[in-house]
Enzyme design. Structure first.
Site, PDB file in Angstrom:
ATOM      1  N   GLY A  12      17.078  91.077  77.687  1.00  0.00           N
ATOM      2  CA  GLY A  12      15.816  90.209  77.819  1.00  0.00           C
ATOM      3  C   GLY A  12      14.707  90.910  78.539  1.00  0.00           C
ATOM      4  O   GLY A  12      14.883  91.624  79.525  1.00  0.00           O
ATOM      5  N   ARG A  22       5.197 102.688  82.830  1.00  0.00           N
ATOM      6  CA  ARG A  22       3.754 103.482  83.165  1.00  0.00           C
ATOM      7  C   ARG A  22       4.209 104.474  84.414  1.00  0.00           C
ATOM      8  O   ARG A  22       3.843 105.804  84.240  1.00  0.00           O
ATOM      9  CB  ARG A  22       2.975 102.452  83.568  1.00  0.00           C
ATOM     10  N   ARG A  73      19.027  93.038  72.043  1.00  0.00           N
ATOM     11  CA  ARG A  73      20.107  92.965  72.524  1.00  0.00           C
ATOM     12  C   ARG A  73      20.994  93.542  71.222  1.00  0.00           C
ATOM     13  O   ARG A  73      20.957  93.219  70.091  1.00  0.00           O
ATOM     14  CB  ARG A  73      20.575  91.507  72.537  1.00  0.00           C
ATOM     15  N   ASP A 104      22.605  93.695  83.174  1.00  0.00           N
ATOM     16  CA  ASP A 104      23.839  94.539  83.395  1.00  0.00           C
ATOM     17  C   ASP A 104      24.576  95.044  82.287  1.00  0.00           C
ATOM     18  O   ASP A 104      25.120  96.156  82.245  1.00  0.00           O
ATOM     19  CB  ASP A 104      25.019  93.448  84.322  1.00  0.00           C
ATOM     20  N   GLY A 105      24.186  94.318  81.055  1.00  0.00           N
ATOM     21  CA  GLY A 105      24.932  94.709  79.963  1.00  0.00           C
ATOM     22  C   GLY A 105      24.005  96.095  79.522  1.00  0.00           C
ATOM     23  O   GLY A 105      24.812  97.061  79.059  1.00  0.00           O
ATOM     24  N   THR A 126      15.325  92.687  84.979  1.00  0.00           N
ATOM     25  CA  THR A 126      15.885  91.135  84.179  1.00  0.00           C
ATOM     26  C   THR A 126      15.318  90.041  85.499  1.00  0.00           C
ATOM     27  O   THR A 126      15.128  90.320  86.562  1.00  0.00           O
ATOM     28  CB  THR A 126      17.429  90.938  84.321  1.00  0.00           C
ATOM     29  N   ASP A 128      16.617  87.427  86.181  1.00  0.00           N
ATOM     30  CA  ASP A 128      17.670  86.833  86.649  1.00  0.00           C
ATOM     31  C   ASP A 128      18.150  86.959  88.206  1.00  0.00           C
ATOM     32  O   ASP A 128      18.766  86.338  88.765  1.00  0.00           O
ATOM     33  CB  ASP A 128      18.926  86.981  85.737  1.00  0.00           C
ATOM     34  N   ASP A 130      20.505  89.077  88.984  1.00  0.00           N
ATOM     35  CA  ASP A 130      21.762  88.745  89.170  1.00  0.00           C
ATOM     36  C   ASP A 130      22.436  90.382  89.028  1.00  0.00           C
ATOM     37  O   ASP A 130      23.720  90.536  88.760  1.00  0.00           O
ATOM     38  CB  ASP A 130      22.470  87.990  87.803  1.00  0.00           C
ATOM     39  N   ARG A 172      20.752  82.863  83.905  1.00  0.00           N
ATOM     40  CA  ARG A 172      22.097  83.105  83.200  1.00  0.00           C
ATOM     41  C   ARG A 172      23.080  82.534  84.390  1.00  0.00           C
ATOM     42  O   ARG A 172      23.070  81.275  84.301  1.00  0.00           O
ATOM     43  CB  ARG A 172      22.198  84.675  83.186  1.00  0.00           C
ATOM     44  N   GLY A 186      10.227  72.561  97.339  1.00  0.00           N
ATOM     45  CA  GLY A 186      10.540  71.351  98.206  1.00  0.00           C
ATOM     46  C   GLY A 186      11.556  70.481  97.387  1.00  0.00           C
ATOM     47  O   GLY A 186      11.387  69.204  97.349  1.00  0.00           O
TER      48      GLY A 186
HETATM   49  O1  F6P Z   1      18.712  87.478  81.032  1.00  0.00           O
HETATM   50  C1  F6P Z   1      17.484  86.861  80.994  1.00  0.00           C
HETATM   51  C2  F6P Z   1      17.644  85.669  80.332  1.00  0.00           C
HETATM   52  O2  F6P Z   1      16.106  85.205  80.059  1.00  0.00           O
HETATM   53  C3  F6P Z   1      18.381  84.571  80.988  1.00  0.00           C
HETATM   54  O3  F6P Z   1      17.947  83.991  82.021  1.00  0.00           O
HETATM   55  C4  F6P Z   1      18.902  83.683  79.902  1.00  0.00           C
HETATM   56  O4  F6P Z   1      20.010  83.169  80.000  1.00  0.00           O
HETATM   57  C5  F6P Z   1      18.725  84.542  78.486  1.00  0.00           C
HETATM   58  O5  F6P Z   1      18.004  85.812  78.950  1.00  0.00           O
HETATM   59  C6  F6P Z   1      18.131  84.047  77.248  1.00  0.00           C
HETATM   60  O6  F6P Z   1      18.182  85.013  76.421  1.00  0.00           O
HETATM   61  P1  F6P Z   1      17.626  84.738  74.966  1.00  0.00           P
HETATM   62  O7  F6P Z   1      16.079  84.954  75.141  1.00  0.00           O
HETATM   63  O8  F6P Z   1      18.240  86.035  74.087  1.00  0.00           O
HETATM   64  O9  F6P Z   1      17.787  83.409  74.626  1.00  0.00           O
END
Ligand code: F6P
Length: 323
Positions: A12, A22, A73, A104-105, A126, A128, A130, A172, A186
């Site tokens: 993503g 850059r 991907r 991570d992928g 990313t 996320d 994560d 994710r 909030g």
């Molecule tokens: O990893 C980034 C992310 O936006 C996640 O937050 C989400 O689960 C996923 O990619 C969505 O993937 P796609 O854009 O392929 O639907």
């Protein structure tokens, strides 16, 4: 010393990827290295979609979201013969090193290429947040700002109609975007995979907040993948509490937009460091930031670092926001 570096973005897209590209291209230029851009991630690498960076006026992307070299991907990269093909494509250009920007992928792909003998450095791109080996990933800050801006808007209309609003955010399987946006807006309830609540529990809090404490509105921030049907959850809350309830899924709104200043700084610092590491002949490393210091550790270690648990903070912040 290496002379030619390639860069790709994978998985993503995230805001700030362009700033890293850059920074890598310009740092390489300072050291007299040639840089190549690989279009469309690992897929483009295998298909030889590679151009010299000199062909691109790169400064125009300093304030642009997405990735101007495109992303993909590409599960085929799990096959060894595909990776061997990728290595051969790099060799055909005389490219000795590759910087991979992704989640991570993408890190797994970088590690496997490193094992094949390609010098690789990975940057955490990313939204996320994560990747546990870094405090922040490239894209997190901008995605967070986008969520906060949208939840602020939702709060305005929710207040005007005394409503309860469910807002689903990305991440994710990580709850960082939920927790941080919940703090910043909030939100009365924050729900992530770590603290999935039953419909009954949610209803009881909404009832208390709206019908007893007479709050103007209730915002519930929910991480994606926690509930399969947000509209049904909204209906159930409305039926039981009589508070009009709506659901919004922010989805890809979170992934686009102009990178924040902090994002640009982080992405640039990481990009510069990637070239420094390659000049030191390093490979198989993942760059991160810890305690405001850019660092690097083996990709495998970065992938196996345990994620800090957010549960206590999520519960505490929800409690505070319900006061
Ligand atoms: O990893 C980034 C992310 O936006 C996640 O937050 C989400 O689960 C996923 O990619 C969505 O993937 P796609 O854009 O392929 O639907």
């Amino acid at each position: 010393m290496i002379k030619k570096i390639a860069i790709l973005t994978s998985g993503g897209d995230s805001q700030g990827m362009n700033n890293s590209i850059r920074a890598i291209v310009k740092t390489a230029k300072v050291y007299g290295l040639e840089t190549f851009l690989v279009y469309e991630g690992y897929k483009g690498l295998v298909e030889n979609l590679i151009v010299p960076a000199t062909e691109i006026k790169i400064d125009q992307y300093i304030n642009r979201g997405g990735t101007f070299i495109y992303s993909a991907r590409y599960i085929e990269f799990k096959q060894e013969e595909t990776r061997i093909k990728a290595k051969k494509v790099l060799e055909s250009h005389g490219i000795e090193a590759l910087v991979v920007i992704g989640g991570d992928g993408s890190y797994h792909g970088a590690q496997l290429l490193h094992k094949l003998g390609v010098k690789t450095i990975a940057l955490p791109g990313t939204i996320d947040n994560d990747i546990s080996s870094t405090d922040y990933t490239i894209g997190f800050d901008t995605a967070l700002s986008a969520i906060v801006e949208n939840v602020d808007r939702i709060r305005d209309t929710a207040n005007s109609h005394h409503r309860c609003m469910l807002v689903e955010v990305m991440g994710r399987y990580a709850g960082d975007l939920s927790l941080h946006s919940g703090i910043a807006t909030g939100a009365e309830i924050i729900i992530t995979a770590e603290n999935k609540m039953s419909t009954k529990e949610i209803i009881s809090i909404v009832d208390e907040q709206m019908n007893k404490l007479k709050k103007d509105s209730v915002i519930i921030i929910i991480s994606e993948h926690v509930y399969s049907d947000l509209n049904k959850l909204a209906n159930d809350i409305e039926t039981e509490t009589k508070v009009v309830t709506r659901a919004s899924v922010l989805a890809h709104l979170q992934r686009g937009g102009i990178p924040t200043a902090n994002e640009r700084v982080l992405a640039t610092r990481m990009g510069v460091y990637a070239v420094d590491l390659l000049l030191e002949n390093k490979s198989g490393l993942a760059i991160g930031i810890k305690n405001n210091k850019i660092n690097a550790l083996p990709i495998l270690e970065a992938l196996s670092t345990e994620r800090p648990k957010l549960i206590n903070e999520i519960l505490m912040i929800s409690k505070i926001n319900q006061q």
